[in-house]
Design a protein around this motif. Sequence first.
Motif, mmCIF file in Angstrom:
data_model
loop_
_atom_site.group_PDB
_atom_site.id
_atom_site.type_symbol
_atom_site.label_atom_id
_atom_site.label_comp_id
_atom_site.label_asym_id
_atom_site.label_seq_id
_atom_site.Cartn_x
_atom_site.Cartn_y
_atom_site.Cartn_z
ATOM 1 N N VAL A 96 0.839 -1.202 0.000
ATOM 2 C CA VAL A 96 0.000 0.000 0.000
ATOM 3 C C VAL A 96 0.873 1.250 0.000
ATOM 4 O O VAL A 96 0.674 2.173 -0.801
ATOM 5 N N ALA A 97 1.869 1.281 0.878
ATOM 6 C CA ALA A 97 2.736 2.455 0.990
ATOM 7 C C ALA A 97 3.534 2.674 -0.289
ATOM 8 O O ALA A 97 3.677 3.817 -0.762
ATOM 9 N N LEU A 98 4.070 1.604 -0.878
ATOM 10 C CA LEU A 98 4.877 1.741 -2.091
ATOM 11 C C LEU A 98 4.023 2.187 -3.273
ATOM 12 O O LEU A 98 4.460 3.021 -4.084
ATOM 13 N N THR A 99 2.821 1.652 -3.381
ATOM 14 C CA THR A 99 1.909 2.076 -4.453
ATOM 15 C C THR A 99 1.606 3.560 -4.342
ATOM 16 O O THR A 99 1.620 4.300 -5.344
ATOM 17 N N GLN A 100 1.341 4.019 -3.134
ATOM 18 C CA GLN A 100 1.044 5.432 -2.924
ATOM 19 C C GLN A 100 2.270 6.301 -3.187
ATOM 20 O O GLN A 100 2.171 7.380 -3.778
ATOM 21 N N GLU A 101 3.435 5.828 -2.764
ATOM 22 C CA GLU A 101 4.669 6.582 -2.991
ATOM 23 C C GLU A 101 4.965 6.732 -4.478
ATOM 24 O O GLU A 101 5.346 7.805 -4.947
ATOM 25 N N LYS A 102 4.773 5.659 -5.239
ATOM 26 C CA LYS A 102 5.065 5.673 -6.681
ATOM 27 C C LYS A 102 3.926 6.271 -7.500
ATOM 28 O O LYS A 102 4.084 6.499 -8.707
ATOM 29 N N LYS A 103 2.774 6.497 -6.858
ATOM 30 C CA LYS A 103 1.590 7.040 -7.546
ATOM 31 C C LYS A 103 1.186 6.153 -8.733
ATOM 32 O O LYS A 103 0.876 6.636 -9.820
ATOM 33 N N LEU A 104 1.160 4.854 -8.484
ATOM 34 C CA LEU A 104 0.807 3.888 -9.511
ATOM 35 C C LEU A 104 -0.577 3.297 -9.247
ATOM 36 O O LEU A 104 -1.139 3.451 -8.164
ATOM 37 N N VAL A 105 -1.108 2.601 -10.243
ATOM 38 C CA VAL A 105 -2.368 1.868 -10.107
ATOM 39 C C VAL A 105 -2.048 0.452 -9.642
ATOM 40 O O VAL A 105 -1.146 -0.196 -10.180
ATOM 41 N N PHE A 106 -2.768 -0.017 -8.647
ATOM 42 C CA PHE A 106 -2.623 -1.389 -8.168
ATOM 43 C C PHE A 106 -4.029 -1.942 -7.982
ATOM 44 O O PHE A 106 -4.731 -1.600 -7.039
ATOM 45 N N ALA A 107 -4.451 -2.805 -8.904
ATOM 46 C CA ALA A 107 -5.770 -3.444 -8.831
ATOM 47 C C ALA A 107 -5.612 -4.875 -8.351
ATOM 48 O O ALA A 107 -4.637 -5.552 -8.690
ATOM 49 N N VAL A 108 -6.556 -5.328 -7.542
ATOM 50 C CA VAL A 108 -6.543 -6.702 -7.031
ATOM 51 C C VAL A 108 -7.757 -7.423 -7.618
ATOM 52 O O VAL A 108 -8.881 -6.922 -7.547
ATOM 53 N N THR A 109 -7.528 -8.601 -8.184
ATOM 54 C CA THR A 109 -8.605 -9.271 -8.917
ATOM 55 C C THR A 109 -9.535 -10.049 -7.985
ATOM 56 O O THR A 109 -9.666 -11.282 -8.055
ATOM 57 N N LEU A 110 -10.185 -9.287 -7.118
ATOM 58 C CA LEU A 110 -11.322 -9.788 -6.342
ATOM 59 C C LEU A 110 -12.523 -9.673 -7.277
ATOM 60 O O LEU A 110 -13.339 -8.761 -7.208
ATOM 61 N N ASN A 111 -12.589 -10.633 -8.193
ATOM 62 C CA ASN A 111 -13.345 -10.471 -9.426
ATOM 63 C C ASN A 111 -14.852 -10.487 -9.269
ATOM 64 O O ASN A 111 -15.579 -10.115 -10.208
ATOM 65 N N ASN A 112 -15.369 -10.895 -8.115
ATOM 66 C CA ASN A 112 -16.821 -10.950 -7.983
ATOM 67 C C ASN A 112 -17.457 -9.566 -7.981
ATOM 68 O O ASN A 112 -18.667 -9.440 -8.161
ATOM 69 N N THR A 113 -16.656 -8.528 -7.798
ATOM 70 C CA THR A 113 -17.176 -7.165 -7.916
ATOM 71 C C THR A 113 -17.564 -6.831 -9.350
ATOM 72 O O THR A 113 -18.224 -5.816 -9.585
ATOM 73 N N GLY A 114 -17.157 -7.669 -10.301
ATOM 74 C CA GLY A 114 -17.449 -7.388 -11.701
ATOM 75 C C GLY A 114 -18.816 -7.832 -12.176
ATOM 76 O O GLY A 114 -19.266 -7.435 -13.257
ATOM 77 N N TYR A 115 -19.512 -8.655 -11.398
ATOM 78 C CA TYR A 115 -20.836 -9.105 -11.831
ATOM 79 C C TYR A 115 -21.830 -7.934 -11.838
ATOM 80 O O TYR A 115 -21.905 -7.177 -10.864
ATOM 81 N N PRO A 116 -22.592 -7.784 -12.910
ATOM 82 C CA PRO A 116 -23.538 -6.667 -12.973
ATOM 83 C C PRO A 116 -24.511 -6.619 -11.805
ATOM 84 O O PRO A 116 -24.791 -5.541 -11.269
#
Length: 394
Positions: free
Chosen positions: A130-150
């Motif tokens: 979390v800290a490194l992603t915020q420091e680098k200002k990058l996108v980090f997506a986690v494939t908790l894929n059930n959020t994709g169902y309509p």
Amino acid sequence: MVYATQDGGGGRKLRVGMVGGGRNAFIGAVHRMALRLDDLIVLTAGALSADPENARLSGVDLGLAPDRAYSDYREMAVREAARPDGIEAVIIVTPNHLHYPVARAFLESGIDVICDKPLSTTLEQARELVALTQEKKLVFAVTLNNTGYPMVRQARQMIQAGELGHLRVVHAAYIQDWLTNPVDADGQKQAEWRTDPARAGSSACLADIGVHAHNLALFVTSLELDEVSADLTTFVPGRRLDDNAHVLLRFAGGARGVLAASQVAVGNLNGLSLKVFGTRAGIEWVGETPEFLRFTPYGEPTRVLQRGGPGNSDEARRGSRMPAGHPEGYVEGFANLYRDAAELIVARRSGHTPGAAALAATPSVVDGARGVAFIEAAVESSRNDGAWTSARLI
């Protein structure tokens, strides 16, 4: 820099690489199906296996250039970052213990990340990511894929609109039977690493499927999980990690819940479900029939909402690809996550603001870290005879 747009026009595709997912791997193939569905992303490099020959052959299978089929993810991160046509994001589909070092290597090379769950095997590692992603200002997506169902997105919007009233009770479950027998001890590939503490982490059942039920509950309700009381059990003799978990949940604001995860529930193939009850109404979604959402206002008959049918929310419509009655499912839901993650990555790299819908729908590194906090809290609680244990990330 011009990229393809959602409608297929506008320019080139987002270049991605993959770590893991070589020959005979299950989930890597699912990810590749999903990322191809909208024709926005192209796989151009990979460290598909730590075995050099398997990595080479897997690259041949997928049509990768020979010099971009790596056997070492660290080499891949350095070399791809230096190429003018290098990858713009990496997809991580390895066993759990590699998620942290692989993600860290690519973040440090300035490359956006799409990582399978769980985010890491320890909360300390998750917080570092979390800290490194915020420091680098990058996108980090986690494939908790059930959020994709309509219809999962439909449920979330209905709750946000107040249609259920004040939330009181949340029931989440993910039950299977594929580990009923000691197939891990017999060398079954998918089972063998998932029950190995060195590769899976401190829990098998929760890290594999319980974290999906946890994320589904938090995504749909927007509730913050405060603490848990857990009972983790290993029913199969000789198995090194749990194969069943019962977890009581206390949410901020007073809602209560229960999460059941099992991989020894005979007769269940992939029983993911969520029920949410408020002061005005209740909803129920079942992963094996994902196109339907049951909605019951108090004192009224149950209504069954169907993907693509009347009453769909904006987000449900945005996530639908086929007209009603043309079945959609697992891969399409996964593809929705990839489409939204691609939008976030393209926006960051081109200096534009991504759409609010993609931002809200894409599980982030923080969501992934919340899942690891849940796993660690449940394991600690179970070791302490079900003592209530904080599950907060901070």
